[in-house]
Design a protein around this motif. Sequence first.
Motif, PDB file in Angstrom:
ATOM      1  N   ALA A  79       0.843  -1.189   0.000  1.00 30.08           N
ATOM      2  CA  ALA A  79       0.000   0.000   0.000  1.00 30.08           C
ATOM      3  C   ALA A  79       0.879   1.240   0.000  1.00 30.08           C
ATOM      4  N   LYS A  80       0.324   2.315  -0.547  1.00 30.58           N
ATOM      5  CA  LYS A  80       1.048   3.579  -0.652  1.00 30.58           C
ATOM      6  C   LYS A  80       1.527   4.040   0.736  1.00 30.58           C
ATOM      7  N   GLY A  81       2.776   4.453   0.803  1.00 34.87           N
ATOM      8  CA  GLY A  81       3.282   5.021   2.046  1.00 34.87           C
ATOM      9  C   GLY A  81       3.900   4.014   3.001  1.00 34.87           C
ATOM     10  N   ASP A  82       3.709   2.724   2.708  1.00 34.47           N
ATOM     11  CA  ASP A  82       4.237   1.703   3.615  1.00 34.47           C
ATOM     12  C   ASP A  82       5.710   1.400   3.324  1.00 34.47           C
ATOM     13  N   VAL A  83       6.572   2.356   3.662  1.00 39.80           N
ATOM     14  CA  VAL A  83       7.991   2.194   3.332  1.00 39.80           C
ATOM     15  C   VAL A  83       8.584   0.995   4.073  1.00 39.80           C
ATOM     16  N   SER A  84       8.186   0.816   5.345  1.00 37.35           N
ATOM     17  CA  SER A  84       8.767  -0.285   6.124  1.00 37.35           C
ATOM     18  C   SER A  84       8.414  -1.645   5.514  1.00 37.35           C
ATOM     19  N   ASP A  85       7.192  -1.758   4.941  1.00 38.32           N
ATOM     20  CA  ASP A  85       6.791  -2.994   4.268  1.00 38.32           C
ATOM     21  C   ASP A  85       7.685  -3.301   3.068  1.00 38.32           C
ATOM     22  N   ARG A  86       8.016  -2.240   2.303  1.00 37.63           N
ATOM     23  CA  ARG A  86       8.853  -2.440   1.115  1.00 37.63           C
ATOM     24  C   ARG A  86      10.235  -2.935   1.522  1.00 37.63           C
ATOM     25  N   VAL A  87      10.809  -2.266   2.529  1.00 44.92           N
ATOM     26  CA  VAL A  87      12.147  -2.637   2.995  1.00 44.92           C
ATOM     27  C   VAL A  87      12.124  -4.076   3.508  1.00 44.92           C
ATOM     28  N   ARG A  88      11.107  -4.387   4.287  1.00 48.40           N
ATOM     29  CA  ARG A  88      11.007  -5.731   4.862  1.00 48.40           C
ATOM     30  C   ARG A  88      10.894  -6.784   3.749  1.00 48.40           C
TER      31      ARG A  88
END
Length: 219
Positions: A79-88
């Motif tokens: 989802a938009k804005g979920d930077v921590s999800d992308r990194v994880r």
Amino acid sequence: MKPILIVEDEAPIRELIRLVLAPLSRPLADAADGLAASRLLDQNTYDLVLLDVMLPGIDGFTLMPQLVDSGTPVIFLTAKGDVSDRVRGLRMGADDYIVKPFEPAELLARVEGVLRRTGRGSHILRAFDVEIEPVSRTVTQNGRPVQLAPREFDLLVFLVRNRGIALHRDVIYERVWGGESETDTRVLDLNIQRLRKKLGWGGRIRTVYRIGYMLQGAP
Ligand code: CA
């Protein structure tokens, strides 16, 4: 060629992804929750998995070890804005991610990129009776070569990558003519006319009133 698995709980997004990936002419499978995805991954092998993070039951992160073990490339949908999800996701071994809501052409480009990098790529795009090889810039129709000018070729690829989507004239100019401001706006119309004539696609490349053009979607 193995299928691409789409793991996404929202049916409209699943359908959109199917539509966007249609030009690849690859078999597609889908799962609406983590448990269904896990079962499919036990039973089958896939060339790529598009994996939504937020899923009912088992979430995307929980499915990752199973995917990494099987060596299947993964693109996360976050989802938009979920930077921590992308990194994880990337740390867990995902090959790429895409942020929802996504642009169809971006999704297709990322899927093609991962397939190519992982040696699963087939560069051919297909629409109706036409096959396009973007790397060698060749086009065949029913197996016969079609001679296109460079801009006609770029325009065809852009239409095929955005099949079923009404494209605004300005967007087509920007993507095909590289943002050069055209004083003569008939350049686009002339190129469309030539494409229609050369491919016999008069009814397939549709004029969208006050918007621009659209290549008819998959039947
Ligand atoms: Ca979801």
